[in-house]
Design an enzyme around this catalytic site. Structure first.
Site, PDB file in Angstrom:
ATOM      1  N   ASP A  66       9.901  -1.160  -1.022  1.00  0.00           N
ATOM      2  CA  ASP A  66       8.796  -0.468  -0.382  1.00  0.00           C
ATOM      3  C   ASP A  66       9.325   0.531   0.653  1.00  0.00           C
ATOM      4  OD1 ASP A  66       5.718  -0.978  -0.149  1.00  0.00           O
ATOM      5  OD2 ASP A  66       6.382  -0.831   1.934  1.00  0.00           O
TER       6      ASP A  66
ATOM      7  N   GLU B 203      10.859   2.993  -3.762  1.00  0.00           N
ATOM      8  CA  GLU B 203       9.534   3.606  -3.661  1.00  0.00           C
ATOM      9  C   GLU B 203       9.514   4.597  -2.501  1.00  0.00           C
ATOM     10  OE1 GLU B 203       6.658   2.512  -1.263  1.00  0.00           O
ATOM     11  OE2 GLU B 203       4.943   3.170  -2.404  1.00  0.00           O
TER      12      GLU B 203
HETATM   13  C1  Z3D Z   1       1.557   0.475   0.184  1.00  0.00           C
HETATM   14  C2  Z3D Z   1       1.673  -0.152   1.553  1.00  0.00           C
HETATM   15  C3  Z3D Z   1      -0.470  -1.106   2.135  1.00  0.00           C
HETATM   16  C4  Z3D Z   1      -1.843  -0.629   2.483  1.00  0.00           C
HETATM   17  C5  Z3D Z   1      -1.940  -0.286   3.946  1.00  0.00           C
HETATM   18  C6  Z3D Z   1      -1.503  -1.472   4.778  1.00  0.00           C
HETATM   19  C7  Z3D Z   1      -0.095  -1.855   4.381  1.00  0.00           C
HETATM   20  C8  Z3D Z   1       0.403  -3.057   5.120  1.00  0.00           C
HETATM   21  C9  Z3D Z   1       2.706   0.596   2.368  1.00  0.00           C
HETATM   22  C10 Z3D Z   1       3.179  -0.293   3.489  1.00  0.00           C
HETATM   23  C11 Z3D Z   1       3.917   1.072   1.659  1.00  0.00           C
HETATM   24  C12 Z3D Z   1       3.874   1.257   0.199  1.00  0.00           C
HETATM   25  C13 Z3D Z   1       2.896   0.368  -0.497  1.00  0.00           C
HETATM   26  N1  Z3D Z   1       3.675   2.641  -0.120  1.00  0.00           N
HETATM   27  O1  Z3D Z   1       0.543  -0.110  -0.568  1.00  0.00           O
HETATM   28  O2  Z3D Z   1       0.435  -0.030   2.244  1.00  0.00           O
HETATM   29  O3  Z3D Z   1      -2.162   0.487   1.695  1.00  0.00           O
HETATM   30  O4  Z3D Z   1      -3.258   0.050   4.265  1.00  0.00           O
HETATM   31  O5  Z3D Z   1      -1.526  -1.137   6.132  1.00  0.00           O
HETATM   32  O6  Z3D Z   1      -0.374  -4.142   4.826  1.00  0.00           O
HETATM   33  O7  Z3D Z   1      -0.061  -2.160   2.986  1.00  0.00           O
HETATM   34  O8  Z3D Z   1       3.852  -1.384   2.939  1.00  0.00           O
HETATM   35  O9  Z3D Z   1       2.824   0.707  -1.860  1.00  0.00           O
END
Ligand code: Z3D
Length: 656
Positions: free
Chosen positions: A380, A409
């Site tokens: 992530d 990612e």
């Molecule tokens: C993405 C993650 C999700 C939600 C946020 C929430 C966060 C923490 C992000 C952080 C990184 C990555 C993931 N691009 O889904 O975000 O969308 O609203 O704050 O819970 O998780 O990990 O794919």
């Protein structure tokens, strides 16, 4: 500048002059190329010296001059098993061949060979004294024959040119002026899954049948058959760990959760544990092992999310306050990836004084899950952590487990995306979801396939993710889903979809942070979803067909074999992929316009396929089974309401 008279340059594969490893797949040898030359007209010879990084000694293999006009040399060494390898090139003056070449030049000139013969005999005596075993005998025999020879040029040449003798001398003769290329160059040899695989992403808690009730891992097992039938290779799960309560997010990314809202799986950690724990709502570690085994029994490998961040309730926050940055007033700023804010998580402070403590704990977490059957990690937001950390972490893991694959990612600017790949990520998310037009796709795929990126950056074309709902899917509906899946699956050896794609889910709301953009309505990032996975209008059968075509056609396992060919309609993208020996040749003509039929003429440059002018190839459409005969100019009409593309294979052995 070295004082050597021999120059070795342009050695490939190399990334940034050897600063980073190039990537290959274990099983096939690594082909090495270089430009090697010296002043004068002396002949030279060269070899590759190579070893596995984890073994002290290696081996060598001679190179061949493949293009004398350009001093191009090539050779190859084996990459039998996954791991890291080192290689370099050594080159030297080939005294024997130089002598022979000189002698040959005199043929016809009628000159006497007395002094030259003496020179050759003297050198062969030196070679003989150094040679061992069979080679020694061959050189000794050759030497004896030359000593007895008359000084007639013809008879000297005939003896000196004997193939067996030349080969023995090539191996055995001294190389006093040998020069070695620096630095040593590095290769990561991965297993094939690092390059080729169809990924399916799903939230294990949203695989149940009762609205509002989360499913457990054991219940989620019931979905595996469906995913297997669609032909996927990798099942990627967002974080499976306990989810924090403090600042938990509610539905549609709201900053306050309602009673019963499950929270975002990326908000990792609670009093029930952190990154090495399983969310009790999903089950136990034993349930996890059973889930992994059930997936493996269906040919599905699990990819686990590795998200380095913490809910305020994560055990690390108490146990390792030094890993978090506190502002003077004692508060911790939330994590972010501008313009996105992640109000429910803290970032880790990679500038902590306990840097090695933090790094080692991350390694421990990975090894914990490797011990529980995870051989693929989807990492992530790697671009918000230091590159040296990733280089170290991936290196440490792969030292013991070279089979482990890392997907990065990062959605950010190109230098960071490229450098993460150079630092060791086996594959990377890409800009594919934002590339739609023919010009955009050709430009992007050409960059990935035909520039130095091909040496280190392996794309994984996701057609959607929980974070990305491309507008083309919102506006284009079902035909657009088929089109984007087909593009991803045939352009890139690795591709993926996030579940719901096969149901053509595209309910959008305005994006919470990006003006003008959209995101999924009622995203399962923040709530439990229940779906009818066989809902009418689904494209599961199409997905299965495309995944089967990918498995059955080795040309689709590669990226650098892609060739874009002309079509007189800008809405039709036309490309070819072919295996090296052309035993598998696939043409893909895709209608990029999901709104209606498009037609045009595509050109097949027959000579690129080794076919004569005017040739006609029998081809079969792997999507429909239809057969056609194609030549250099072909009419296509593609109706997205039927199929978005022709995927044509040349019927082997029958091209005329
Ligand atoms: C993405 C993650 C999700 C939600 C946020 C929430 C966060 C923490 C992000 C952080 C990184 C990555 C993931 N691009 O889904 O975000 O969308 O609203 O704050 O819970 O998780 O990990 O794919």
């Amino acid at each position: 500048m070295s004082s050597s008279r021999i120059l070795i340059s342009n050695v490939r594969p190399a990334v940034d002059g050897g600063r980073f490893p190039a990537k290959r797949v274990a099983g096939a040898p690594c082909r090495v190329r270089a430009t090697i030359f010296r002043d004068g007209h002396e002949r030279i010879d060269a070899r590759i010296l190579w070893r596995r990084e984890d073994r002290p000694s290696g081996s060598s293999v001679l190179m061949e001059l493949t293009n004398p006009g350009l001093d191009e040399w090539a050779g190859e060494f084996p990459l039998e098993t996954p791991g890291r390898y080192l290689f370099t090139i050594e080159a030297w003056t080939d005294r024997y061949e130089s002598w022979l070449a000189d002698l040959k030049q005199r043929a016809g000139a009628g000159s006497a060979v007395g002094p030259e013969l003496a020179e050759g005999i003297e050198w062969l005596a030196v070679v003989r004294d150094r040679a061992r075993g069979e080679d020694r005998k061959r050189v000794a025999d050759g030497l004896a024959a030359l000593q007895k020879a008359s000084s007639s040029l013809d008879s000297v040449l005939q003896l000196a040119c004997a193939e067996e003798l030349r080969r023995a001398v090539r191996r055995a003769q001294p190389r006093p002026d040998a020069v070695m290329f620096e630095p040593e160059l590095r290769i990561i040899a991965d297993r094939e899954r690092a390059v080729f695989g169809a990924w399916y992403e799903m939230f294990p808690r949203s695989q149940g049948k009762i609205p509002g009730r989360p499913s457990t891992l054991l219940e989620a097992r019931d979905r595996l058959a469906d995913i297997e039938q669609m032909g996927f290779d990798v099942l990627y799960l967002p974080p499976i760990h306990p989810i924090g309560r403090t600042h938990r997010k509610g539905r549609n990314n709201s900053l306050t959760a309602q009673e019963g809202d499950p929270g975002s799986p990326w908000a990792i950690g609670s009093e029930q544990g952190g990154h090495d724990a399983i969310d009790p709502a999903l089950g136990t570690l034993e349930d996890w092992d059973r889930f992994v085994a059930a997936a493996a029994a269906r040919g599905l490998e699990i990819a686990l999310d590795f998200a380095l961040q913490c809910s305020p309730d994560h055990p690390w926050v108490k146990e390792h306050p030094e890993w978090f940055y506190r502002r003077p007033d004692g508060t911790v700023r939330c994590a972010e990836n501008p313009p996105m804010k992640f109000e429910d998580i803290y970032p880790l402070n990679f500038d902590t004084d306990d840097r090695m403590g933090l790094w080692r704990e991350m390694l421990r977490i990975l090894r914990h899950w490797i011990g529980h059957g995870v051989k693929i990690f989807r990492v992530d937001n790697p671009h918000t952590k230091p590159i040296p950390f990733w280089e170290w972490l991936i290196g440490q893991v792969q030292k013991e487990n070279p089979e482990v694959v890392f997907l990065g990612e990062a959605f950010t600017r190109p230098p960071m995306m490229k450098t993460l790949a150079k630092a060791g990520f086996s594959q990377s998310y890409t800009y594919f979801t934002w590339r739609h037009t023919k010009a955009e796709l050709v430009e992007y795929v050409t960059e990935l396939a035909h520039t130095d990126m091909a040496e280190y950056f392996r794309p994984n074309f996701f057609a959607n993710t929980p974070d990305i709902l491309p507008k083309v899917l919102v506006e284009g509906g079902r035909p657009a889903f088929k089109l984007r899946l087909l593009l991803a699956a045939t352009l890139s050896p690795s591709y993926g979809i996030y579940s719901g794609f096969e149901l053509c889910e595209n309910e959008a709301i305005p994006h919470h942070a990006i003006p003008g953009d959209v995101e999924y309505a009622d995203s399962e990032k923040f709530e439990i979803r229940v779906r009818d996975w066989d809902r009418p209008g689904n494209i599961k059968e199409f997905v299965a067909r495309v995944n089967r075509i990918r498995r059955e056609n080795p040309a689709l396992r590669e990226l650098s074999n892609v060739r874009f060919w002309p079509c007189d309609n800008d809405e039709i993208l036309f490309f070819c992929k072919s295996t090296e020996g052309r035993s598998n040749v696939v043409f893909v003509a895709v209608n990029l316009d999901p709104s209606g039929p498009q037609e045009g003429h595509v050109r097949v440059p027959l000579e690129e396929l080794g076919l004569p002018e005017g040739a006609a190839c029998p081809v079969r459409d792997l999507l429909t089974g239809a057969r056609y005969t194609w030549g250099d100019r072909n009419y296509v009409r593609l109706d997205p309401a039927v199929e978005p593309a022709h995927v044509l294979r040349i019927e082997t052995g029958s091209a005329t």
